[in-house]
Design a protein around this motif. Structure first.
Motif, PDB file in Angstrom:
ATOM      1  N   GLN A  78       0.818  -1.213   0.000  1.00  0.00           N
ATOM      2  CA  GLN A  78       0.000   0.000   0.000  1.00  0.00           C
ATOM      3  C   GLN A  78       0.852   1.264   0.000  1.00  0.00           C
ATOM      4  N   GLN A  79       2.142   1.113   0.250  1.00  0.00           N
ATOM      5  CA  GLN A  79       3.068   2.245   0.389  1.00  0.00           C
ATOM      6  C   GLN A  79       2.591   3.189   1.498  1.00  0.00           C
ATOM      7  N   ILE A  80       2.324   2.566   2.659  1.00  0.00           N
ATOM      8  CA  ILE A  80       1.883   3.303   3.845  1.00  0.00           C
ATOM      9  C   ILE A  80       2.928   3.142   4.940  1.00  0.00           C
ATOM     10  N   LEU A  81       3.265   4.259   5.544  1.00  0.00           N
ATOM     11  CA  LEU A  81       4.209   4.302   6.654  1.00  0.00           C
ATOM     12  C   LEU A  81       3.435   4.596   7.932  1.00  0.00           C
ATOM     13  N   ALA A  82       3.621   3.749   8.946  1.00  0.00           N
ATOM     14  CA  ALA A  82       3.003   3.967  10.256  1.00  0.00           C
ATOM     15  C   ALA A  82       4.070   4.466  11.216  1.00  0.00           C
ATOM     16  N   VAL A  83       3.755   5.537  11.971  1.00  0.00           N
ATOM     17  CA  VAL A  83       4.728   6.146  12.879  1.00  0.00           C
ATOM     18  C   VAL A  83       4.033   6.445  14.206  1.00  0.00           C
ATOM     19  N   SER A  84       4.653   6.044  15.304  1.00  0.00           N
ATOM     20  CA  SER A  84       4.066   6.277  16.620  1.00  0.00           C
ATOM     21  C   SER A  84       4.534   7.613  17.201  1.00  0.00           C
ATOM     22  N   SER A  85       3.659   8.227  17.985  1.00  0.00           N
ATOM     23  CA  SER A  85       3.989   9.472  18.679  1.00  0.00           C
ATOM     24  C   SER A  85       3.593   9.332  20.147  1.00  0.00           C
ATOM     25  N   PRO A  86       4.502   8.830  21.005  1.00  0.00           N
ATOM     26  CA  PRO A  86       4.139   8.648  22.409  1.00  0.00           C
ATOM     27  C   PRO A  86       3.835   9.945  23.131  1.00  0.00           C
ATOM     28  N   ARG A  87       4.503  11.029  22.786  1.00  0.00           N
ATOM     29  CA  ARG A  87       4.214  12.305  23.441  1.00  0.00           C
ATOM     30  C   ARG A  87       2.949  12.958  22.894  1.00  0.00           C
ATOM     31  N   GLY A  88       2.554  12.568  21.703  1.00  0.00           N
ATOM     32  CA  GLY A  88       1.329  13.095  21.130  1.00  0.00           C
ATOM     33  C   GLY A  88       0.126  12.196  21.329  1.00  0.00           C
ATOM     34  N   ASN A  89       0.359  10.991  21.880  1.00  0.00           N
ATOM     35  CA  ASN A  89      -0.727  10.035  22.133  1.00  0.00           C
ATOM     36  C   ASN A  89      -1.517   9.702  20.866  1.00  0.00           C
ATOM     37  N   HIS A  90      -0.793   9.553  19.747  1.00  0.00           N
ATOM     38  CA  HIS A  90      -1.413   9.192  18.476  1.00  0.00           C
ATOM     39  C   HIS A  90      -0.483   8.261  17.695  1.00  0.00           C
ATOM     40  N   THR A  91      -1.078   7.372  16.913  1.00  0.00           N
ATOM     41  CA  THR A  91      -0.361   6.628  15.882  1.00  0.00           C
ATOM     42  C   THR A  91      -0.751   7.222  14.542  1.00  0.00           C
ATOM     43  N   SER A  92       0.230   7.539  13.721  1.00  0.00           N
ATOM     44  CA  SER A  92      -0.022   8.243  12.457  1.00  0.00           C
ATOM     45  C   SER A  92       0.261   7.345  11.264  1.00  0.00           C
ATOM     46  N   PHE A  93      -0.395   7.655  10.139  1.00  0.00           N
ATOM     47  CA  PHE A  93      -0.244   6.887   8.908  1.00  0.00           C
ATOM     48  C   PHE A  93      -0.027   7.854   7.751  1.00  0.00           C
ATOM     49  N   TRP A  94       0.948   7.515   6.900  1.00  0.00           N
ATOM     50  CA  TRP A  94       1.427   8.415   5.849  1.00  0.00           C
ATOM     51  C   TRP A  94       1.535   7.662   4.534  1.00  0.00           C
ATOM     52  N   SER A  95       1.216   8.332   3.434  1.00  0.00           N
ATOM     53  CA  SER A  95       1.380   7.753   2.106  1.00  0.00           C
ATOM     54  C   SER A  95       2.730   8.182   1.545  1.00  0.00           C
ATOM     55  N   THR A  96       3.602   7.206   1.289  1.00  0.00           N
ATOM     56  CA  THR A  96       4.878   7.556   0.666  1.00  0.00           C
ATOM     57  C   THR A  96       4.723   7.735  -0.841  1.00  0.00           C
ATOM     58  N   ARG A  97       3.692   7.133  -1.418  1.00  0.00           N
ATOM     59  CA  ARG A  97       3.434   7.317  -2.841  1.00  0.00           C
ATOM     60  C   ARG A  97       2.969   8.740  -3.131  1.00  0.00           C
ATOM     61  N   GLU A  98       2.090   9.262  -2.280  1.00  0.00           N
ATOM     62  CA  GLU A  98       1.555  10.611  -2.466  1.00  0.00           C
ATOM     63  C   GLU A  98       2.302  11.656  -1.647  1.00  0.00           C
ATOM     64  N   ARG A  99       3.263  11.223  -0.854  1.00  0.00           N
ATOM     65  CA  ARG A  99       4.109  12.113  -0.054  1.00  0.00           C
ATOM     66  C   ARG A  99       3.293  12.969   0.923  1.00  0.00           C
ATOM     67  N   ARG A 100       2.341  12.333   1.625  1.00  0.00           N
ATOM     68  CA  ARG A 100       1.489  13.142   2.511  1.00  0.00           C
ATOM     69  C   ARG A 100       0.980  12.322   3.698  1.00  0.00           C
ATOM     70  N   PHE A 101       0.555  13.071   4.708  1.00  0.00           N
ATOM     71  CA  PHE A 101      -0.100  12.502   5.887  1.00  0.00           C
ATOM     72  C   PHE A 101      -1.491  12.010   5.512  1.00  0.00           C
ATOM     73  N   LEU A 102      -1.873  10.850   6.057  1.00  0.00           N
ATOM     74  CA  LEU A 102      -3.195  10.294   5.788  1.00  0.00           C
ATOM     75  C   LEU A 102      -4.154  10.515   6.955  1.00  0.00           C
ATOM     76  N   HIS A 103      -3.842   9.944   8.107  1.00  0.00           N
ATOM     77  CA  HIS A 103      -4.734  10.043   9.257  1.00  0.00           C
ATOM     78  C   HIS A 103      -3.979   9.607  10.503  1.00  0.00           C
ATOM     79  N   ALA A 104      -4.575   9.874  11.672  1.00  0.00           N
ATOM     80  CA  ALA A 104      -3.980   9.498  12.948  1.00  0.00           C
ATOM     81  C   ALA A 104      -5.069   8.990  13.881  1.00  0.00           C
TER      82      ALA A 104
END
Length: 377
Positions: free
Chosen positions: A294-320
């Motif tokens: 899917q070309q999706i990158l998942a990144v955790s943010s412990p200080r932000g209390n969110h898990t984020s998901f990003w499209s590397t194909r479209e070079r943008r943030f998707l959702h958290a």
């Protein structure tokens, strides 16, 4: 063994010794696991953990039945690296003067830092699996180094300069010849604990070096020098994802982004995100994992209390998605799901999708505080 002897071993083929097909396949699966991508069905999770009383542990969890086993370790751990013969290496969290080697049937042994060095939380193996590289800080000399050790005896063989300060994560690229290093750019000294000594002048960098010689191949920097380059993922195609931590003043301005991507041979680029969305993460990203389909990158943010998901194909943030201090992230390729741990003892899964999806709780251990990274095998 001095550096000259080490280089002679490398030239003689220590890094590229002939291996059987089964060994190569096992090492490939182990390498993919360390990069946060598991191509075979996962059975066991490894992670550093703490308990509410402040004890430090290496924990392994059977994902199928939920059975958990922990071994107490003498320091707070960070990243985890499975070794041969059932041993697991737990890297000390910076600034650490030792790492722990856990054999579940024997006593825990330690790897001491060499004089004038401390460990920075990460490391990786050479392509042949016989050499261990560890990110370290030469604190009195104000430079970053990679320690070089025999992966079986942990004898210190030498070190490479990382061409920057504060090396944190290090990964072996899929060519088996190149190391990619996240130089966080922060000056530190064990006399000052975790205090950051040079925030006004810090210069993070992404550096590639030759694994056999230590020669620098390339170096990349981002426009904002307050974006500390901390954690990496190297894909099978030779692309690199980067999780960033902002050392500027969040009350004055938000960073442009907290995730960067580099296509093989291309520039290091920040992924697009709006100011309102980037504020969710409180300037701090931790672990990351990648879905190549899917070309999706998942990144955790412990200080932000969110898990984020990003499209590397479209070079943008998707959702958290909100989670209490999400920590380690891995990708389950056979299930097309991301697995995420959190600081309250939860183990969750997320479907890999461009559309927002809720988390599913897989296991929960109220007295276990998972640390920043998980490894699946």
């Amino acid at each position: 063994m001095n550096r000259r002897a080490f280089l002679l071993l490398a030239t003689a083929g220590t890094f590229g010794s002939a291996l059987g097909v089964n060994t190569l396949m096992q090492q490939a699966n182990a390498t993919e696991s360390r990069k946060g991508v598991l191509t075979m069905p996962a059975t066991t999770l490894y992670s550093a953990s703490d308990n509410p009383a402040g004890g430090h542990f290496l924990t392994r969890l059977d994902l199928a039945n939920g059975q958990m086993q922990s071994r107490a370790v003498p320091m707070r751990g960070h990243a985890v690296l499975p070794l041969t013969h059932g041993r697991v290496l737990l890297f000390g969290r910076r600034p650490a003067l030792e790492c722990a080697v856990v054999d579940w049937q024997k006593e825990i042994s330690g790897i001491p830092a060499t004089a004038g060095r401390h460990f920075n939380g990460h490391g990786c193996l050479s392509a042949a699996g016989d050499v261990l590289f560890t990110s370290e800080n030469a604190y009195d000399e104000k430079r970053g180094v990679l320690g070089i050790r025999d992966s079986k005896t942990f004898q210190h063989l030498g070190e490479y300069d990382t061409c920057g300060l504060d090396p944190h994560d290090v990964q072996l690229m899929p060519d088996g010849k190149t190391l990619v290093i996240a130089n966080g750019g922060i000056e530190q000294h064990p006399d000052f604990g975790r205090r950051k000594l040079n925030l006004d002048t810090m210069q993070p960098s992404l550096v590639y070096i030759d694994a056999a010689s230590g020669k620098k191949i390339d170096e990349y920097r981002l426009p904002d020098h307050h974006l500390s380059i901390r954690h990496l993922i190297a894909t099978a195609d030779g692309n690199v994802g980067v999780a960033l931590q902002y050392e500027g003043d969040l009350y004055r301005q938000q960073p442009a982004s907290l995730v960067a991507w580099q296509d093989k041979g291309g520039d290091l680029q920040l992924l697009d995100i709006s100011p309102a969305d980037v504020a969710l993460f409180n300037g701090y990203m931790a672990d990351l994992a990648y879905d190549p389909r899917q070309q999706i990158l998942a990144v955790s943010s412990p200080r932000g209390n969110h898990t984020s998901f990003w499209s590397t194909r479209e070079r943008r943030f998707l959702h958290a998605h909100p989670l209490p201090e999400p920590s380690g992230v891995s990708f389950l390729a056979d299930q097309q799901q991301f697995l995420v741990s959190d600081a309250t003892g939860g183990i969750h899964t997320f479907a890999s999708t461009y559309q927002p999806a809720s988390a599913s709780l897989l296991h929960h251990y109220p007295d276990t505080l998972w640390d920043n990274h998980v490894v699946l095998s």
